[in-house]
Design an enzyme around this catalytic site. Sequence first.
Site, PDB file in Angstrom:
ATOM      1  N   LYS A 153       0.861  -1.182   0.000  1.00 51.75           N
ATOM      2  CA  LYS A 153       0.000   0.000   0.000  1.00 51.75           C
ATOM      3  C   LYS A 153       0.892   1.224   0.000  1.00 51.75           C
ATOM      4  CE  LYS A 153      -2.133   2.188   3.386  1.00 51.75           C
ATOM      5  NZ  LYS A 153      -3.075   2.613   4.450  1.00 51.75           N
ATOM      6  N   GLN A 178     -11.761   9.526  10.720  1.00 49.92           N
ATOM      7  CA  GLN A 178     -11.529   8.190  11.244  1.00 49.92           C
ATOM      8  C   GLN A 178     -12.408   7.845  12.432  1.00 49.92           C
ATOM      9  OE1 GLN A 178     -10.351   4.470  11.834  1.00 49.92           O
ATOM     10  NE2 GLN A 178      -9.701   5.674  10.061  1.00 49.92           N
ATOM     11  N   MET A 219      -4.322   4.974  18.346  1.00 53.98           N
ATOM     12  CA  MET A 219      -4.309   4.680  16.911  1.00 53.98           C
ATOM     13  C   MET A 219      -3.672   5.774  16.058  1.00 53.98           C
ATOM     14  SD  MET A 219      -5.735   1.797  17.275  1.00 53.98           S
ATOM     15  CE  MET A 219      -5.883   1.304  15.560  1.00 53.98           C
ATOM     16  N   ASP A 257       1.887   6.850  13.956  1.00 57.40           N
ATOM     17  CA  ASP A 257       2.374   5.932  12.930  1.00 57.40           C
ATOM     18  C   ASP A 257       3.607   6.495  12.223  1.00 57.40           C
ATOM     19  OD1 ASP A 257       1.251   7.996  11.507  1.00 57.40           O
ATOM     20  OD2 ASP A 257      -0.171   6.766  10.394  1.00 57.40           O
ATOM     21  N   LYS A 274       5.115  11.411  16.352  1.00 53.71           N
ATOM     22  CA  LYS A 274       3.704  11.462  16.730  1.00 53.71           C
ATOM     23  C   LYS A 274       3.516  10.914  18.146  1.00 53.71           C
ATOM     24  CE  LYS A 274       1.128  11.429  12.387  1.00 53.71           C
ATOM     25  NZ  LYS A 274       0.038  10.751  11.652  1.00 53.71           N
ATOM     26  N   GLY A 315      -1.751   0.752  18.037  1.00 56.02           N
ATOM     27  CA  GLY A 315      -2.100   0.403  16.663  1.00 56.02           C
ATOM     28  C   GLY A 315      -1.360   1.288  15.677  1.00 56.02           C
TER      29      GLY A 315
END
Length: 323
Positions: free
Chosen positions: A67, A138, A220, A223, A227, A294
């Site tokens: 991806k 989201q 979540m 990533d 962050k 996550g």
Amino acid sequence: MLVISETLARDLVAIEEALDAVEQTFCAMARGLARNYPVVREVVGHADAVFGVKTGADNSVPFLGLKAGGYWPHNLARGLTNHQSSTLLFDPDTGRASALVSANYLTGIRTGAASAIATKHLSRPDSESLGIIGTGTQSVYQLKATLAVRSIKTVHAWDPSPDNLTAFGKTVAELGIAYRAHKNREDAVRLSDILVTVTPSTKPLVEREWVVPGTHISAMGADTRGKQELDPELVSTAALFVDEMAQSLSIGEFQHAYAQALIGESDIRGSIGAVIAGMAEGRRSAQEITIFDGTGVSLQDLVVANLAVRRATDKGLGSRVEF
């Protein structure tokens, strides 16, 4: 090659189906049957964008692919979503490119699915209140996925944007659930049995002293290097779970506590896949605070894209092109 558009992808895969697919691939990861390859994720230097490529393979299905995409923070003003990505699948037997799948919607539901899977296996079964820190696009996926695994009676939310809070509140109301928008984060955190943080923040938004015993947190948003959504002191005192260890400690929420030597690899109780497979212990008591980091792994993207391809093939949908 089969090409699946964004509109068709929405019609092909429901969030409940994504839950099952992602849960299976997490399990395959824990058993060594599926592997995520090293991630490339960098600041572009144009349009304030962050671009990345995630690749992997699940030999239990099998599927293979990548991806590519990322975050373009000015897209909303253009009438586009900030997250833009596409998935390319390859025939695992020959290596030929076999499908191109628009991945904006699929990224949303796979992220919601990962969080909900962690909630299913780590939160208290009697959890009734859901807190959402960050009510952008989201948040709706997070809400609907959580409702698939827990009976939520009240949703608490915080966001710096009043417009986001109002729009999210309308979605919650349409589902017949009580909604409370909070002006400060602390109230939303303290009143939640399950807390989901889903922001692009680079500083802590949830303090250790706000989180009551027994809370489950799905972090979540982190990533990328830098962050952060949680107080490292909170991370250091909770039961910790990851989607993938290497990503969590390098680009995920746990990167900060790890860098400060507040936690080490041995403090991670296990991956969520290992918990699902019975290879690692989950929640140990009703008072324990659990955190799932996550980071988003390639196999989540690939498994939902592969599901979309299978559905499209069965129904004779999508566009076939020479490649």
